[in-house]
Write a protein that holds these residues in place. Sequence first.
Motif, PDB file in Angstrom:
ATOM      1  N   CYS A 288       3.615  25.843  12.679  1.00 43.51           N
ATOM      2  CA  CYS A 288       2.726  26.911  13.144  1.00 43.51           C
ATOM      3  C   CYS A 288       1.622  26.349  14.035  1.00 43.51           C
ATOM      4  O   CYS A 288       1.305  26.900  15.096  1.00 43.51           O
ATOM      5  CB  CYS A 288       2.107  27.646  11.957  1.00 43.51           C
ATOM      6  SG  CYS A 288       3.200  28.837  11.149  1.00 43.51           S
TER       7      CYS A 288
ATOM      8  N   ARG B 289       6.613  33.136  10.986  1.00 44.61           N
ATOM      9  CA  ARG B 289       6.525  31.884  10.222  1.00 44.61           C
ATOM     10  C   ARG B 289       5.363  31.927   9.234  1.00 44.61           C
ATOM     11  O   ARG B 289       5.467  31.443   8.111  1.00 44.61           O
ATOM     12  CB  ARG B 289       6.357  30.699  11.168  1.00 44.61           C
ATOM     13  CG  ARG B 289       7.598  30.437  12.005  1.00 44.61           C
ATOM     14  CD  ARG B 289       7.551  29.089  12.679  1.00 44.61           C
ATOM     15  NE  ARG B 289       8.755  28.872  13.487  1.00 44.61           N
ATOM     16  CZ  ARG B 289       9.151  27.704  13.918  1.00 44.61           C
ATOM     17  NH1 ARG B 289       8.470  26.622  13.610  1.00 44.61           N
ATOM     18  NH2 ARG B 289      10.237  27.579  14.646  1.00 44.61           N
TER      19      ARG B 289
ATOM     20  N   ALA C 136      -2.665  29.416   8.414  1.00 45.58           N
ATOM     21  CA  ALA C 136      -1.635  28.471   7.995  1.00 45.58           C
ATOM     22  C   ALA C 136      -2.222  27.409   7.075  1.00 45.58           C
ATOM     23  O   ALA C 136      -1.605  27.009   6.081  1.00 45.58           O
ATOM     24  CB  ALA C 136      -0.982  27.822   9.216  1.00 45.58           C
TER      25      ALA C 136
ATOM     26  N   LEU D 213       5.423  33.335  15.678  1.00 52.86           N
ATOM     27  CA  LEU D 213       4.382  32.668  14.902  1.00 52.86           C
ATOM     28  C   LEU D 213       4.016  33.484  13.663  1.00 52.86           C
ATOM     29  O   LEU D 213       3.872  32.950  12.568  1.00 52.86           O
ATOM     30  CB  LEU D 213       3.134  32.467  15.775  1.00 52.86           C
ATOM     31  CG  LEU D 213       2.957  31.123  16.468  1.00 52.86           C
ATOM     32  CD1 LEU D 213       1.670  31.140  17.284  1.00 52.86           C
ATOM     33  CD2 LEU D 213       2.939  29.985  15.478  1.00 52.86           C
TER      34      LEU D 213
END
Length: 214
Positions: free
Chosen positions: A59, A15, A87, A12
């Motif tokens: 995400c 990303r 995000a 995670l």
Amino acid sequence: MREGFQDDLGRLHGRLAAMSEGAAEAMRGATRALLAADLRLAEQVIGADSELDDLRSSCEEEAYSLLALQSPVAGDLRMVLAVVYCAEKIERMGDLAAHVASMARRTHPDRVVPAELEPVFRELGEATSHMADRVAELVRTGAKGGHAELSHEDETVDALHARVLATITAEGWEHDQRTAVGLTLVTRFYERFADQTVSVAKRLDFAATGDLPA
């Protein structure tokens, strides 16, 4: 179970860091398009924004899956929730870079930025893209203290923003109102981009320490 959770959390973070690197590259490209009136590059930046949208969705889906399946607590819970929050902010950074590129496309073949303000906008592009790169480093390394660092850099962006506004409102301004309005919008996009990086760094510090920076 714990080891698997940490592996998932690491992916995670990877990303999220890739999102921030993408936002940095988008702002670099948008700034080049803006200063050179490069229509092709502006359209590339605008088109690539969907990639950040997809990464944000990915995400969020993975973060919610971790919450449902692993039921993290304390620091782990803060980290997962931070991914969702960050995000969203980083995707917004990509949107703002695309807005800069859209201004270049809208005015093509004319230039948005007069020659006398090109150095200021070049600095804005360098400062904001560096801030996004720094966010990516903070995500990858888990380093603390990023909020104070980026808040300091944000002051530089604010000063550049103020310089543009002072120039276009001065009595000696030689260009028309349309140019002034366009510059007001564009410089605001840079200023908001920088603000988003500070918000991300603040949440990362909280996730790492449990204390929300002032």
